[in-house]
Design a protein around this motif. Structure first.
Motif, PDB file in Angstrom:
ATOM      1  N   PRO A 154       0.789  -1.236   0.000  1.00  0.00           N
ATOM      2  CA  PRO A 154       0.000   0.000   0.000  1.00  0.00           C
ATOM      3  C   PRO A 154       0.823   1.289   0.000  1.00  0.00           C
ATOM      4  O   PRO A 154       0.260   2.373   0.123  1.00  0.00           O
ATOM      5  N   HIS A 155       2.153   1.180  -0.163  1.00  0.00           N
ATOM      6  CA  HIS A 155       2.978   2.386  -0.097  1.00  0.00           C
ATOM      7  C   HIS A 155       2.536   3.458  -1.088  1.00  0.00           C
ATOM      8  O   HIS A 155       2.588   4.662  -0.796  1.00  0.00           O
ATOM      9  N   LEU A 156       2.132   3.035  -2.289  1.00  0.00           N
ATOM     10  CA  LEU A 156       1.825   4.006  -3.332  1.00  0.00           C
ATOM     11  C   LEU A 156       0.490   4.706  -3.120  1.00  0.00           C
ATOM     12  O   LEU A 156       0.163   5.637  -3.851  1.00  0.00           O
ATOM     13  N   LEU A 157      -0.288   4.270  -2.120  1.00  0.00           N
ATOM     14  CA  LEU A 157      -1.611   4.856  -1.908  1.00  0.00           C
ATOM     15  C   LEU A 157      -1.598   6.026  -0.939  1.00  0.00           C
ATOM     16  O   LEU A 157      -2.441   6.919  -1.027  1.00  0.00           O
ATOM     17  N   VAL A 158      -0.673   6.031  -0.004  1.00  0.00           N
ATOM     18  CA  VAL A 158      -0.718   7.025   1.061  1.00  0.00           C
ATOM     19  C   VAL A 158       0.132   8.238   0.713  1.00  0.00           C
ATOM     20  O   VAL A 158       1.045   8.168  -0.109  1.00  0.00           O
ATOM     21  N   TYR A 159      -0.190   9.338   1.303  1.00  0.00           N
ATOM     22  CA  TYR A 159       0.570  10.562   1.083  1.00  0.00           C
ATOM     23  C   TYR A 159       0.469  11.429   2.336  1.00  0.00           C
ATOM     24  O   TYR A 159      -0.380  11.218   3.203  1.00  0.00           O
ATOM     25  N   SER A 160       1.354  12.417   2.408  1.00  0.00           N
ATOM     26  CA  SER A 160       1.374  13.324   3.557  1.00  0.00           C
ATOM     27  C   SER A 160       1.011  14.730   3.093  1.00  0.00           C
ATOM     28  O   SER A 160       1.758  15.332   2.323  1.00  0.00           O
TER      29      SER A 160
ATOM     30  N   ASP B 203      -7.139   1.115   7.686  1.00  0.00           N
ATOM     31  CA  ASP B 203      -6.016   0.490   6.991  1.00  0.00           C
ATOM     32  C   ASP B 203      -6.016   0.850   5.515  1.00  0.00           C
ATOM     33  O   ASP B 203      -7.064   0.920   4.870  1.00  0.00           O
ATOM     34  N   SER B 204      -4.812   1.063   4.972  1.00  0.00           N
ATOM     35  CA  SER B 204      -4.644   1.214   3.533  1.00  0.00           C
ATOM     36  C   SER B 204      -4.245  -0.143   2.963  1.00  0.00           C
ATOM     37  O   SER B 204      -3.364  -0.813   3.488  1.00  0.00           O
ATOM     38  N   VAL B 205      -4.919  -0.529   1.881  1.00  0.00           N
ATOM     39  CA  VAL B 205      -4.705  -1.850   1.279  1.00  0.00           C
ATOM     40  C   VAL B 205      -4.520  -1.673  -0.220  1.00  0.00           C
ATOM     41  O   VAL B 205      -5.267  -0.933  -0.866  1.00  0.00           O
ATOM     42  N   ALA B 206      -3.524  -2.327  -0.777  1.00  0.00           N
ATOM     43  CA  ALA B 206      -3.335  -2.385  -2.233  1.00  0.00           C
ATOM     44  C   ALA B 206      -2.890  -3.797  -2.564  1.00  0.00           C
ATOM     45  O   ALA B 206      -1.712  -4.091  -2.717  1.00  0.00           O
ATOM     46  N   GLN B 207      -3.853  -4.680  -2.662  1.00  0.00           N
ATOM     47  CA  GLN B 207      -3.554  -6.098  -2.831  1.00  0.00           C
ATOM     48  C   GLN B 207      -4.079  -6.593  -4.173  1.00  0.00           C
ATOM     49  O   GLN B 207      -5.183  -6.245  -4.596  1.00  0.00           O
ATOM     50  N   SER B 208      -3.289  -7.394  -4.851  1.00  0.00           N
ATOM     51  CA  SER B 208      -3.723  -8.028  -6.086  1.00  0.00           C
ATOM     52  C   SER B 208      -3.286  -9.487  -6.071  1.00  0.00           C
ATOM     53  O   SER B 208      -2.212  -9.823  -5.585  1.00  0.00           O
ATOM     54  N   LYS B 209      -4.152 -10.339  -6.611  1.00  0.00           N
ATOM     55  CA  LYS B 209      -3.858 -11.762  -6.751  1.00  0.00           C
ATOM     56  C   LYS B 209      -4.159 -12.147  -8.197  1.00  0.00           C
ATOM     57  O   LYS B 209      -5.260 -11.885  -8.692  1.00  0.00           O
ATOM     58  N   GLN B 210      -3.190 -12.747  -8.851  1.00  0.00           N
ATOM     59  CA  GLN B 210      -3.368 -13.113 -10.247  1.00  0.00           C
ATOM     60  C   GLN B 210      -3.021 -14.577 -10.464  1.00  0.00           C
ATOM     61  O   GLN B 210      -1.954 -15.047 -10.077  1.00  0.00           O
ATOM     62  N   HIS B 211      -3.962 -15.310 -11.064  1.00  0.00           N
ATOM     63  CA  HIS B 211      -3.727 -16.656 -11.551  1.00  0.00           C
ATOM     64  C   HIS B 211      -3.670 -16.581 -13.072  1.00  0.00           C
ATOM     65  O   HIS B 211      -4.549 -15.977 -13.703  1.00  0.00           O
ATOM     66  N   GLU B 212      -2.676 -17.199 -13.657  1.00  0.00           N
ATOM     67  CA  GLU B 212      -2.543 -17.150 -15.109  1.00  0.00           C
ATOM     68  C   GLU B 212      -2.015 -18.485 -15.611  1.00  0.00           C
ATOM     69  O   GLU B 212      -1.057 -19.035 -15.063  1.00  0.00           O
ATOM     70  N   SER B 213      -2.656 -19.011 -16.641  1.00  0.00           N
ATOM     71  CA  SER B 213      -2.169 -20.229 -17.279  1.00  0.00           C
ATOM     72  C   SER B 213      -2.002 -19.973 -18.766  1.00  0.00           C
ATOM     73  O   SER B 213      -2.720 -19.156 -19.353  1.00  0.00           O
ATOM     74  N   ALA B 214      -1.052 -20.654 -19.382  1.00  0.00           N
ATOM     75  CA  ALA B 214      -0.783 -20.434 -20.798  1.00  0.00           C
ATOM     76  C   ALA B 214      -0.272 -21.724 -21.429  1.00  0.00           C
ATOM     77  O   ALA B 214       0.469 -22.491 -20.804  1.00  0.00           O
TER      78      ALA B 214
ATOM     79  N   LEU C   1      -7.539 -11.868 -12.384  1.00  0.00           N
ATOM     80  CA  LEU C   1      -6.918 -10.939 -11.450  1.00  0.00           C
ATOM     81  C   LEU C   1      -7.977 -10.394 -10.502  1.00  0.00           C
ATOM     82  O   LEU C   1      -9.025  -9.913 -10.948  1.00  0.00           O
ATOM     83  N   LYS C   2      -7.707 -10.495  -9.219  1.00  0.00           N
ATOM     84  CA  LYS C   2      -8.579  -9.894  -8.213  1.00  0.00           C
ATOM     85  C   LYS C   2      -7.768  -8.854  -7.450  1.00  0.00           C
ATOM     86  O   LYS C   2      -6.676  -9.140  -6.958  1.00  0.00           O
ATOM     87  N   SER C   3      -8.319  -7.661  -7.361  1.00  0.00           N
ATOM     88  CA  SER C   3      -7.611  -6.565  -6.709  1.00  0.00           C
ATOM     89  C   SER C   3      -8.492  -5.957  -5.621  1.00  0.00           C
ATOM     90  O   SER C   3      -9.709  -5.851  -5.784  1.00  0.00           O
ATOM     91  N   ASP C   4      -7.863  -5.578  -4.526  1.00  0.00           N
ATOM     92  CA  ASP C   4      -8.557  -4.913  -3.426  1.00  0.00           C
ATOM     93  C   ASP C   4      -7.761  -3.667  -3.067  1.00  0.00           C
ATOM     94  O   ASP C   4      -6.620  -3.761  -2.614  1.00  0.00           O
ATOM     95  N   VAL C   5      -8.355  -2.492  -3.297  1.00  0.00           N
ATOM     96  CA  VAL C   5      -7.690  -1.220  -3.028  1.00  0.00           C
ATOM     97  C   VAL C   5      -8.541  -0.416  -2.051  1.00  0.00           C
ATOM     98  O   VAL C   5      -9.725  -0.183  -2.290  1.00  0.00           O
ATOM     99  N   ARG C   6      -7.933   0.015  -0.955  1.00  0.00           N
ATOM    100  CA  ARG C   6      -8.627   0.827   0.059  1.00  0.00           C
ATOM    101  C   ARG C   6      -7.666   1.897   0.551  1.00  0.00           C
ATOM    102  O   ARG C   6      -6.528   1.590   0.892  1.00  0.00           O
ATOM    103  N   PHE C   7      -8.140   3.130   0.603  1.00  0.00           N
ATOM    104  CA  PHE C   7      -7.232   4.175   1.077  1.00  0.00           C
ATOM    105  C   PHE C   7      -8.002   5.396   1.570  1.00  0.00           C
ATOM    106  O   PHE C   7      -9.178   5.588   1.269  1.00  0.00           O
TER     107      PHE C   7
ATOM    108  N   ILE D  84     -13.129   2.372  -0.998  1.00  0.00           N
ATOM    109  CA  ILE D  84     -12.908   0.937  -1.150  1.00  0.00           C
ATOM    110  C   ILE D  84     -13.221   0.582  -2.597  1.00  0.00           C
ATOM    111  O   ILE D  84     -14.337   0.811  -3.068  1.00  0.00           O
ATOM    112  N   PHE D  85     -12.226   0.017  -3.321  1.00  0.00           N
ATOM    113  CA  PHE D  85     -12.392  -0.208  -4.758  1.00  0.00           C
ATOM    114  C   PHE D  85     -11.855  -1.583  -5.173  1.00  0.00           C
ATOM    115  O   PHE D  85     -10.827  -1.683  -5.837  1.00  0.00           O
ATOM    116  N   PRO D  86     -12.529  -2.662  -4.818  1.00  0.00           N
ATOM    117  CA  PRO D  86     -12.111  -3.978  -5.325  1.00  0.00           C
ATOM    118  C   PRO D  86     -12.677  -4.234  -6.725  1.00  0.00           C
ATOM    119  O   PRO D  86     -13.727  -3.703  -7.093  1.00  0.00           O
ATOM    120  N   PHE D  87     -11.966  -5.011  -7.505  1.00  0.00           N
ATOM    121  CA  PHE D  87     -12.464  -5.381  -8.823  1.00  0.00           C
ATOM    122  C   PHE D  87     -11.933  -6.751  -9.211  1.00  0.00           C
ATOM    123  O   PHE D  87     -10.971  -7.272  -8.629  1.00  0.00           O
TER     124      PHE D  87
END
Length: 451
Positions: A266-272, A305-316, A337-343, A356-359
């Motif tokens: 989640p580093h890229l989500l927060v700011y000061s 909590d700030s969350v920036a999580q992604s889970k990707q399953h890929e087959s080829a 790809l499942k992503s969960d973004v909260r900030f 809260i922006f999951p997709f």
């Protein structure tokens, strides 16, 4: 921080076998060429596949930067973001949790989970989701950075260039390696790779990677202005990559691959908000939680909590057939790809605005190419592709929230129950793309040709 258990549950779509039957019918053709390598150790010739065919770097009519896996290790390059240290003209910026690659200044102003102007491919498979680029680079055999428009070979989203990542190919002899590193901020990284033959003409490669790191970002005190405590935003990464290669005949090869990647950073989500902030405006210091705003870089304040999580399953499934006149290559892939973004929008302890922006994104791709340099005069690449992508933002879970302020956030952490939804996002986007292409070089002389 959650300690998610690595999940390997994933259904490989039957559509991955598309186009395979026609290639089996041709399997009696001459011997299949060996994998194109990034260099010839005996002659120091660099081989690239920028035009879908193995060529010497100096013969490719474009600007290409090639970085081998050995160079990545020796240069300390551990992620796509670090690639700018060894590649001129490349930069991986970000807009929130979304990576925004740029080549020669060409990028995009669109953030979120929408395709940009720099196409990224892993083992020939296009990566449509920018958030999936927030990864480290374990088990990489080579990286090719193609600068300038690459629309002919790499699609409408390659106006600025393309990045081609190639992972290690299963070897015909047993080999392996393991590595562990420890760095500042309790940064622990471990990786392992093993590869070798299972039976005659069948080889497997398995690579794993894990990272756990405390954060250099500090959390501002809720009660004492100017004070902060360590490690606000820990980072976690997990990766598993399996490749199975089978030489079905002297001219026909099949490679089945499965990739799992989980990133929580989640580093890229927060700011000061330490500059250009009007104390008498939005951030009213007299409002509970407003007196302990961050006062310096690397210090944050966030309600929840700030969350920036992604889970990707890929087959080829990759099929390669040498016909004697050239090589036919088919790549079929499916990813989820499942992503969960909260900030926290306002960057303070004031319960002003939280999102809260999951997709979920599901992608199927089918590409087939024919390349040949059978004559001294003509180099030819022709092919086609189909791309289907489904992106869903569920309005029941995607929303902006405003704080109800029922408690004193300056001393007591709140929960999402302390907020009320003020807007929601309902997006269901389907993309279908078809393409055919042809690219030919006609050699007039040894040093002059027409493309």
């Amino acid at each position: 921080m959650r300690n998610d258990v690595l999940s390997l549950r994933f259904a490989v779509k039957a559509a991955l076998l598309a186009g395979a039957s026609t290639m089996f019918m041709l399997s009696g053709a001459p011997a299949l060429a060996q994998d194109a390598s990034t260099s010839d150790k005996d002659s120091n010739i660099i081989i690239v596949t920028a035009q879908k065919r193995a060529e010497r770097l100096e013969e490719v009519p474009m600007s290409v930067s090639v970085v081998t896996g050995e160079t990545l290790v020796n240069s300390g390059v551990t992620s796509l973001r670090d690639l700018s240290n060894v590649t001129s003209g490349f930069l991986l910026g970000s807009a929130g949790s979304t990576a925004q690659p740029a080549l020669r200044g060409i990028t995009t102003a669109i953030n979120g989970n929408f395709e940009g102007n720099i196409a990224t491919y892993v083992d020939g498979v296009y990566q449509p989701a920018p958030i999936s680029l927030n990864i480290d680079l374990p088990n990489i055999e080579s990286v090719q950075v193609l600068k300038g428009p690459q629309g002919t070979f790499y699609g409408r989203n390659a106006a600025g260039g393309a990045i081609l990542l190639t992972t290690a190919t299963p070897s015909d002899t047993w080999t392996g390696k393991a590595e562990f590193t420890y760095a500042s901020f309790n940064d622990r990284r471990g990786s392992a790779y093993i590869s070798g033959p299972l039976v005659e003409n069948v080889a497997v490669g398995v690579a794993g990677y894990m990272r756990r790191s405390d954060s250099y970002v500090k959390l501002a005190s809720r009660t004492t202005p100017g004070e902060a405590s360590c490690c606000a935003l820990p980072t976690e990464q997990d990766m598993l990559r399996v490749k199975l290669k089978a030489d079905l005949s002297e001219s026909f090869r099949a490679t089945l691959a499965y990739n799992y990647v989980r990133v929580d950073d989640p580093h890229l989500l927060v700011y000061s908000p330490i500059e250009n902030v009007n104390p008498g405006g939005f951030f009213v210091y007299t409002r509970p939680g407003g007196a302990t705003l961050p006062t310096g870089l690397g210090v944050v304040a966030t309600d929840l909590d700030s969350v920036a999580q992604s889970k990707q399953h890929e087959s080829a499934l990759t099929l390669e057939l040498d016909t004697g006149a050239g090589t036919i290559k088919s790549i079929s892939s499916y990813s989820q790809l499942k992503s969960d973004v909260r900030f926290d929008f306002d960057g303070s302890y004031i319960p002003a605005n939280y999102g809260i922006f999951p997709f979920t994104e599901k992608t199927f791709q089918q590409a087939i190419d024919f390349t040949t340099s059978a004559t001294d005069k003509i180099d030819l690449s022709i092919g086609g592709m189909y791309f289907h992508d489904r992106l869903i933002f569920d309005p029941r879970r995607n929303a902006n929230y405003a704080g109800l302020n029922p408690l004193n956030p300056g001393t007591t952490p709140g929960t999402i129950a302390d907020y009320i939804a003020i807007s929601s996002i309902d997006v269901k986007q389907t993309k279908n793309a078809f393409a055919i292409y042809a690219d030919a070089n006609y050699h007039l002389t040894d040093k002059l040709y027409i493309n």
